[in-house]
Design a protein around this motif. Structure first.
Motif, PDB file in Angstrom:
ATOM      1  N   ASP A 197       0.815  -1.217   0.000  1.00  0.00           N
ATOM      2  CA  ASP A 197       0.000   0.000   0.000  1.00  0.00           C
ATOM      3  C   ASP A 197       0.843   1.259   0.000  1.00  0.00           C
ATOM      4  O   ASP A 197       0.313   2.356  -0.004  1.00  0.00           O
ATOM      5  CB  ASP A 197      -0.983   0.008   1.184  1.00  0.00           C
ATOM      6  N   ARG A 266      -7.378  -1.790   5.899  1.00  0.00           N
ATOM      7  CA  ARG A 266      -6.631  -0.804   6.660  1.00  0.00           C
ATOM      8  C   ARG A 266      -7.279   0.547   6.442  1.00  0.00           C
ATOM      9  O   ARG A 266      -7.487   0.973   5.300  1.00  0.00           O
ATOM     10  CB  ARG A 266      -5.190  -0.746   6.142  1.00  0.00           C
ATOM     11  N   LYS A 267      -7.566   1.224   7.547  1.00  0.00           N
ATOM     12  CA  LYS A 267      -8.258   2.507   7.416  1.00  0.00           C
ATOM     13  C   LYS A 267      -7.264   3.644   7.557  1.00  0.00           C
ATOM     14  O   LYS A 267      -6.654   3.836   8.611  1.00  0.00           O
ATOM     15  CB  LYS A 267      -9.313   2.598   8.517  1.00  0.00           C
ATOM     16  N   TRP A 270      -7.144   8.797   4.042  1.00  0.00           N
ATOM     17  CA  TRP A 270      -7.597   9.092   2.671  1.00  0.00           C
ATOM     18  C   TRP A 270      -8.372   7.944   2.063  1.00  0.00           C
ATOM     19  O   TRP A 270      -8.660   7.935   0.881  1.00  0.00           O
ATOM     20  CB  TRP A 270      -6.394   9.448   1.792  1.00  0.00           C
TER      21      TRP A 270
ATOM     22  N   LYS B 160       7.894   7.599   4.047  1.00  0.00           N
ATOM     23  CA  LYS B 160       6.778   6.895   3.395  1.00  0.00           C
ATOM     24  C   LYS B 160       5.602   6.712   4.359  1.00  0.00           C
ATOM     25  O   LYS B 160       5.066   5.617   4.513  1.00  0.00           O
ATOM     26  CB  LYS B 160       7.255   5.536   2.874  1.00  0.00           C
ATOM     27  N   ALA B 161       5.243   7.791   5.009  1.00  0.00           N
ATOM     28  CA  ALA B 161       4.236   7.671   6.051  1.00  0.00           C
ATOM     29  C   ALA B 161       2.852   7.326   5.532  1.00  0.00           C
ATOM     30  O   ALA B 161       1.951   7.065   6.320  1.00  0.00           O
ATOM     31  CB  ALA B 161       4.179   8.970   6.854  1.00  0.00           C
ATOM     32  N   ASP B 162       2.669   7.299   4.216  1.00  0.00           N
ATOM     33  CA  ASP B 162       1.332   6.968   3.713  1.00  0.00           C
ATOM     34  C   ASP B 162       1.032   5.486   3.816  1.00  0.00           C
ATOM     35  O   ASP B 162      -0.053   5.038   3.475  1.00  0.00           O
ATOM     36  CB  ASP B 162       1.132   7.476   2.275  1.00  0.00           C
ATOM     37  N   THR B 163       1.992   4.714   4.298  1.00  0.00           N
ATOM     38  CA  THR B 163       1.738   3.296   4.474  1.00  0.00           C
ATOM     39  C   THR B 163       1.231   2.994   5.882  1.00  0.00           C
ATOM     40  O   THR B 163       0.967   1.843   6.219  1.00  0.00           O
ATOM     41  CB  THR B 163       3.016   2.497   4.157  1.00  0.00           C
ATOM     42  N   LEU B 164       1.109   4.049   6.703  1.00  0.00           N
ATOM     43  CA  LEU B 164       0.702   3.846   8.093  1.00  0.00           C
ATOM     44  C   LEU B 164      -0.649   4.471   8.368  1.00  0.00           C
ATOM     45  O   LEU B 164      -0.972   5.537   7.854  1.00  0.00           O
ATOM     46  CB  LEU B 164       1.733   4.496   9.031  1.00  0.00           C
ATOM     47  N   THR B 165      -1.436   3.791   9.201  1.00  0.00           N
ATOM     48  CA  THR B 165      -2.704   4.384   9.626  1.00  0.00           C
ATOM     49  C   THR B 165      -2.407   5.373  10.751  1.00  0.00           C
ATOM     50  O   THR B 165      -1.337   5.300  11.371  1.00  0.00           O
ATOM     51  CB  THR B 165      -3.651   3.298  10.151  1.00  0.00           C
ATOM     52  N   ILE B 217       5.558  12.416   3.498  1.00  0.00           N
ATOM     53  CA  ILE B 217       5.246  11.799   2.216  1.00  0.00           C
ATOM     54  C   ILE B 217       5.738  12.778   1.175  1.00  0.00           C
ATOM     55  O   ILE B 217       5.576  13.981   1.338  1.00  0.00           O
ATOM     56  CB  ILE B 217       3.720  11.625   2.073  1.00  0.00           C
ATOM     57  N   VAL B 240      -3.584  10.885  -1.578  1.00  0.00           N
ATOM     58  CA  VAL B 240      -2.806  11.438  -0.485  1.00  0.00           C
ATOM     59  C   VAL B 240      -2.289  12.793  -0.917  1.00  0.00           C
ATOM     60  O   VAL B 240      -1.676  12.920  -1.969  1.00  0.00           O
ATOM     61  CB  VAL B 240      -1.606  10.524  -0.160  1.00  0.00           C
ATOM     62  N   HIS B 247      -2.758  15.004   6.479  1.00  0.00           N
ATOM     63  CA  HIS B 247      -2.282  13.751   5.905  1.00  0.00           C
ATOM     64  C   HIS B 247      -0.875  13.410   6.357  1.00  0.00           C
ATOM     65  O   HIS B 247      -0.539  12.247   6.514  1.00  0.00           O
ATOM     66  CB  HIS B 247      -2.322  13.829   4.369  1.00  0.00           C
TER      67      HIS B 247
END
Lengths: 358, 301
Positions: A197, A266-267, A270, B160-165, B217, B240, B247
């Protein structure tokens, strides 16, 4: 031993059926299809064993992936961030569960490899893994050569090793290549792009192509291996798979509500990443490969190819020749010989039913 | 004040930023996003075979940025090959040596006769990229930061923080902060704001300190989101936005680095790290001189 080994054709003597044996002329239905039912009943009674190993750096979602695959808490995965500290050396540990569905029992053993590739110096970090795999082969071999053998030898051999590649987006790292080169000769390896992801669709495709090229350049033969395709159907099916390997996967063990349905995902801020949605990730392909379509094939290749290779080398080491009846005491294997890469011997199905070597 | 201001505007500012971390953590993309540049456009990614033979290199890219009449000469120091090998023992050494070399060169220039146009190549800030896939700091992260925290201002980044909730981000940040303290790593400290600053500023300052490591990101592409064109990443499940503070911490990092703390980073480099180096240098030189003198005295007697 193996409930689904092909039974010999009723027309020939003791050889397993081959494509060149001409079919018998029958004068009426004999009721041979009932054999399939007998096999099924036996399989249901005995259940299946399946052993997989997950390998990759910590944090790549191995435990979560296993939980997602088998839809159960195989691993009590640690809450995010509060995991145990990275172990100093590579330790392997296995967990066995029995999963039952529609009367079919699956004894699943998952071996995890925490600490792999996490140190500053990862030289030879693949040795404990190779050692473990060979140890399981050895165990089976020891059981197989006894005079009085068990009716069903417990199978702890690793049928599939899932290797988690970190989603750098560039290409395989030196550590990945070293590991894959060594392991592909000993066990069935299925590489996956972990935590996919973090890559957009274009990045995924480009990454996948580069990995495929790396695998070709370094002669790494991952599962499903081309040389084991038996017929044209296999070839077609497996070629489709080979085009998509490594699968870009995402794992999740929490459920969320999406459009009124409860889905694993996974939430994020976005959006919700749905694990079983093919538009989001390729987890369904991995699940289907491991469980729904190729489980038996993975076991067959492990038994007929990898285990046989191991057996031949061990027997040659011990200078064994048929000596007549008697229980042969094999010398213990020296660790050096078993962890160096060996050429992969082909000829699947060369395993003969005859056991008159002992 | 305006005269000083005009003079520095005429001269322009310079800033040297180092980026370090394993490859594939988005360092180049982030640098391009931060400074809206195309520094890495012609970069060719190494293939797997080349990576096997690779050692740690230090590369420099310089770019001049001008905005509203103010010029910034930005130098980016990159460390390709760091952390990528099977055996990464002491892979931080080339980086430490580079930093020391810049100090040494400045020391020589400063002690020389013609000091009009000294070029300041000292590294003012090092963005260290921590992988979002680990469970906190990895052994290599700890070793690198401990080797360099006395030489350069380290600002840790959660890449690459967009891979984390969101809960994962919070958890990892807390864990990393706790580990940084446990291992005695001295990262760059934001100066405390004066007690007579207004509440808003104080809150902002507090928020900044609690955002470490910055979860960032980066993106080189522009996407359409909520009717506007923004820098972002397009996924099947959503978009994102890099500059959306909801974000990620990209805006916080950029503000800190460029708008509020650039001068402080340079000051700390000059007043602390460089002075440490200079003092050590002089001490060891003095020791050598004393040793020499003692040796001569002994041989004379």
């Amino acid at each position: 031993m193996d409930p689904l080994r092909r039974s010999p054709s009723p027309c020939s003597s003791s050889r397993p059926s081959s494509p060149s044996t001409p079919p018998c002329e029958t004068l009426g239905p004999v009721g041979i299809e009932a054999v399939l039912d007998q096999l099924k009943i036996k399989a249901m009674k005995m259940g299946f064993e399946f052993n997989i190993m997950v390998v990759g750096q910590s944090g790549l979602g191995k435990s979560t992936m296993v939980n997602t695959l088998f839809k159960s808490k195989v691993w009590k995965s640690n809450p995010p961030g509060l995991g145990v500290p990275t172990p100093q050396t590579l330790q392997l540990h296995s967990v066995t569960h029995v999963i039952e569905e529609k009367g079919v029992k699956l004894k699943l053993t998952v071996t995890d490899t925490p600490g792999f590739g996490d140190q500053i110096n990862n030289d030879k970090c693949w040795d404990p893994i190779l050692g473990y795999i060979n140890e399981q082969y050895e165990r089976y071999l020891q059981e197989e050569i006894l005079i009085t053998r068990q009716r069903h030898i417990p199978d702890t051999r690793v049928h599939c090793c899932v290797y988690f590649v970190p989603p750098t987006g560039h290409c395989l790292r030196p550590l990945d290549i070293e590991f894959l080169q060594r392991l592909c000769r000993t066990v069935n390896v299925v590489p996956v792009i972990a935590r996919a992801d973090s890559l957009t669709m274009e990045e995924r495709e480009a990454f996948r192509r580069r990995i495929q090229q790396n695998l070709r350049t370094h002669c790494i033969d991952v599962y499903p291996q081309k040389c084991f395709d038996e017929d044209i159907n296999d070839k077609i099916l497996n070629s489709k798979l080979r085009d998509r390997i490594p699968f870009a996967v995402v794992g999740a063990d929490r459920e969320h509500l999406v459009n009124g349905r409860c889905v694993l995902g996974r939430k994020t801020k976005w959006g919700i990443i749905e694990v079983e949605n093919m538009a989001h990730c390729e987890f369904p392909l991995l699940r289907d490969l491991l469980i729904r379509s190729h489980l038996q094939d993975l076991k067959d290749i492990t038994h007929n190819v990898h285990y046989e290779n191991y057996r031949v080398i061990r027997l040659n080491e011990s200078h064994l020749l048929p000596r007549g009846p008697g229980w042969v005491n094999l010398a213990p294997a020296s660790p050096g010989q078993l962890t160096s890469p060996r050429p992969l011997k082909v000829c699947r199905g060369a395993h003969d039913d005859s056991e008159d070597e002992f | 004040m305006t005269r000083i201001h005009r003079k520095s505007v005429k001269k322009g500012f310079d800033f040297t930023l180092m980026v370090a971390g394993e490859s594939g953590l988005g360092k180049s993309t982030l640098v391009n996003s931060l400074f809206l540049t195309d520094l890495y456009r012609d970069r060719k990614l190494l293939g797997a075979e080349e990576r096997i033979m690779q050692t740690v290199e230090i590369t420099k890219h310089a770019v001049d940025i001008e905005e509203k009449g103010v010029r910034l000469r930005l130098t980016i120091v990159d460390t390709p090959g760091f952390g990528d090998a099977v055996n990464n023992t002491e892979c931080w050494k080339p980086v430490a040596e580079y930093i020391d070399q810049q100090f040494e060169q400045y020391f020589r220039d400063e002690s020389g006769l013609n000091r009009k146009n000294i070029q300041d190549n000292r590294v003012h800030c090092c963005l260290y990229f921590i992988s979002p896939f680990g469970h906190g700091l990895r052994p290599l992260d700890v070793e690198f930061m401990k080797a360099l925290h006395q030489r350069v201002n380290i600002v840790p980044i959660l890449a690459k923080a967009d891979t984390l909730t969101p809960p994962e981000v919070d958890c990892k940040k807390r864990k990393i902060r706790e580990e940084i303290e446990r291992f005695g790593i001295k990262i760059y400290q934001f100066p405390d704001c004066d007690s007579d600053e207004d509440e808003d500023f104080k809150l902002q300052d507090q928020a900044l300190k609690e955002s470490i490591p910055f979860a960032v990101i980066g993106s080189n592409t522009v996407v359409e989101a909520r009717g506007r064109r923004v820098r972002g990443r397009l996924y099947p499940w959503g978009i994102v936005e890099v500059e959306n503070p909801g974000h990620c911490d990209f805006v916080k990092l950029r503000t800190m680095l460029v708008r509020t703390h650039m001068q402080d980073l340079k000051d700390v480099t000059r007043e602390t790290h460089y002075e440490n180096y200079r003092a050590q240098c002089i001490q060891s030189m003095t020791r050598l001189v004393v040793k020499e003198r003692n040796r001569k005295d002994r041989s004379r007697n």
